[in-house]
Design an enzyme around this catalytic site. Structure first.
Site, short mmCIF file in Angstrom:
data_model
loop_
_atom_site.label_atom_id
_atom_site.label_comp_id
_atom_site.label_asym_id
_atom_site.label_seq_id
_atom_site.Cartn_x
_atom_site.Cartn_y
_atom_site.Cartn_z
N GLY A 192 -4.18 4.08 4.65
CA GLY A 192 -4.70 3.30 3.54
C GLY A 192 -5.08 4.18 2.37
O GLY A 192 -4.29 5.04 1.93
N GLY A 196 3.61 0.61 3.50
CA GLY A 196 4.04 1.43 4.62
C GLY A 196 5.55 1.39 4.82
O GLY A 196 6.16 2.37 5.24
N ASP A 197 6.15 0.25 4.50
CA ASP A 197 7.60 0.11 4.64
C ASP A 197 8.33 1.01 3.64
O ASP A 197 9.39 1.55 3.94
CB ASP A 197 8.01 -1.34 4.42
CG ASP A 197 7.27 -2.28 5.35
OD1 ASP A 197 7.00 -1.87 6.50
OD2 ASP A 197 6.94 -3.40 4.94
#
Length: 279
Positions: free
Chosen positions: A218, A250-251
Site C-alpha cells: 500500500g 498491484g496488477d
C-alpha cells in the site's frame, strides 16, 4: 506472448460522488463499466504498453456479455470460457472530495466440474505459445488450490515463466509448484503464511519453492525478496501518498514484471570477421 488467466473475472462498475455519507442517499451520474479481474487488468496494462498478450477468463450471463463487449471495444485479445452463472460485479464508489474509493466485490458463483475442466484445459493449450503465464485473482468455488498448483507445476516443467498473484492456499500451492514469481499484498501474505512479519512470510514462500516474492504494501510501497539473497530484501516506495481508487495498482506491478518476457529478444549483433587474404 503473455497469457493471463483469470478464473473469477468481474464487471467493474464505478460511480463518483462529491462526498460519500454512509447511510445516506446519493444522486449520481451515469456509472462506468469495464471488464475487470486481476488477470484482465494485467493484460490491459500489457496491451497498452504494446506487449503481445492474451487474456483468458470465464464469462456468463448479461454481465459476462458486457465484459466481452468491453474487451472487444478495447481491442484486447481474449479467450472466454462460457459458464452458466453470471459473471460477478465489482462495485466502486469514489468519493471525489476525499480522493478515496469504497469497494464492494461480489464473490462470484461456483463453477461446475465441466467448466473447471474446460478452463484448465484451455489454459494449458494456450500456454503452449506463451513466454509467461500470469495466474491472477480469487478462485471461484469449484476450483481447488491443488488445481492451481498442478497447472503451475505443469507450466514450470515446460520452461514457461509462471507469475502467481492468487491468495490463500492457492498462493502456497503455486509457490510449492516452483512459480518463478509470487506477488501477494501484505494481507494476502499474512493469510497465506500466518506470519505477521512481512519479511518472514516472504521467506517462507521462498523456502516452499517460489523463485521471487514481491509484496505490495500500500502506501509503504513494495518489498522484493529473492531466493539468491533472502537476507537482503529490496524496498521501494513513492515519495508521497496517492489517493483514489486503488483497483489495478498491484496488477500494474505484475504487468511490469511480466512485460519484458513478452518482448522479442533483440537480434544478436553481427560478428565482425577480420579480412584475410591469400598468403
Amino acid at each position: 506472448m503473455i497469457l493471463t488467466v483469470t478464473p473469477n473475472p468481474a464487471l467493474d462498475c464505478t460511480w463518483h460522488v462529491a462526498a460519500l455519507t454512509p447511510g445516506d442517499s446519493h444522486r449520481v451520474g451515469a456509472g462506468a463499466e469495464r471488464a475487470g479481474g486481476k488477470g484482465i487488468n494485467v493484460a490491459r496494462v500489457l496491451h497498452a504498453t504494446g506487449t503481445d498478450t492474451l487474456a483468458l477468463a470465464t464469462a456468463g450471463g448479461a454481465t459476462g456479455d458486457a465484459l466481452a463487449l468491453d474487451l472487444r471495444a478495447a481491442g484486447l485479445a481474449h479467450r472466454l470460457v462460457p459458464v452458466a452463472a453470471s459473471t460477478r460485479r465489482s462495485i466502486a464508489v469514489v468519493d471525489d472530495g476525499r480522493g478515496e474509493a469504497t469497494l464492494l466485490n461480489e464473490r462470484g458463483a461456483a463453477l461446475s466440474p465441466d467448466e473447471v475442466t474446460a478452463l484448465l484445459h484451455t489454459a494449458r493449450t494456450l500456454a503452449a505459445g506463451a513466454a509467461a503465464v500470469v495466474l491472477s485473482g480469487s478462485l471461484p468455488a469449484g476450483i481447488r488450490s491443488e488445481d492451481v498448483g498442478l497447472l503451475a507445476a505443469d507450466l514450470v516443467a515446460t520452461g514457461t515463466i509462471v507469475i502467481a498473484d492468487v491468495t490463500g492456499p492457492a498462493l502456497m500451492a503455486a509457490a510449492e509448484a516452483g512459480a518463478h514469481v509470487v506477488k501477494p499484498n501484505a494481507a494476502e501474505l499474512h493469510e497465506t503464511t500466518g506470519c505477521a512479519d512481512v519479511l518472514t512470510g516472504a521467506r517462507m514462500l521462498l523456502e516452499r519453492g517460489a523463485g521471487l516474492v514481491i509484496v505490495s504494501l500500500g502506501a509503504d510501497g513494495m518489498l522484493l525478496v529473492g531466493r539468491t539473497a533472502p537476507d537482503r530484501p529490496l524496498r521501494a516506495r513513492l515519495r508521497r501518498t496517492l489517493h483514489g481508487n486503488p483497483t489495478g495498482a498491484g496488477d500494474a506491478a505484475v504487468a511490469a514484471v511480466a512485460g519484458p518476457r513478452g518482448q522479442p529478444r533483440p537480434a544478436p549483433a553481427p560478428t565482425a570477421h577480420p579480412r584475410g587474404g591469400a598468403g
